[in-house]
Design an enzyme around this catalytic site. Sequence first.
Site: not given
Ligand code: KIV
Length: 266
Positions: A44, A112, A179
């Site tokens: 993120s 993922e 998520e």
């Molecule tokens: O990259 C991230 O911050 C995440 C969270 C949203 C769980 O995967």
Amino acid sequence: MITLSTLNKYKKEGKKFSCLTCYDAMFAKMMENAAVDTILIGDSLGMVVQGHDSTLPVTIADMAYHTANVARSNKHALIMVDLPFMSYVTLEDAIANARTVMQAGAHVVKIEGGAELCDLVAKLAAAGTPTCVHLGLTPQSVNVFGGYKVQGKSDDSANKLLNDAKALVAAGAAIVLLECVPAALAKAVTAAVNVPVIGIGAGSDTDGQVLVMHDMLGVTHGRTARFVHDFLTDERNTARSVEGAFALYHQSVQEGSYPTEAHQFK
Ligand code: KIV
């Protein structure tokens, strides 16, 4: 110091644990002071730090850089690190990239996907690298989903997710992260596997909760997901400080006052 054994013990005792994303040393230190249990150096960072529209442009060098910055200043939390987009498609790439972030300070790598990752999970576990498997809304697949949408709403997709989680844990996954899935599905997964399950937009029945740090500090462009709560301006954060917000989040997760029903998907 929080380790995987600590989280497994918490699961057995029914004790909830907190997780926040973090990308730099100063916030990592504040999270240590606030006793946040787990830190995720999430990809993120591509959106909240680098200003991209998705997580796809993030590289393994970016992840290693932010991991080292965080790991240097937080000696309390279990540190999980995302392997970024397309960095674990082949076994060779996955192993080399997992080594890079583990050597930068990760304790767990996050990937993922579903049961197709079982071989990789087993290989990494055998090589001393625990994995957190991210299921449900997996942002690296935003172009497959056609947007950031709640997953696992149909019976078929819910069953697939539950079976994926079981298969990945049987293959050696150490943590499951869910998520944006319906709360009932997250509850079923949490009961079905014997490893800690962390939720974001997955209701209150998972073993732990995670939020993106910027979201829970109200540092957004105004539009927030329904599961986000602003802990900085919450009146219980009497100091109105960032560290106070982290501590309030940790306490709210532990005591079960966050998330509420209003934060969950049905
Ligand atoms: O990259 C991230 O911050 C995440 C969270 C949203 C769980 O995967």
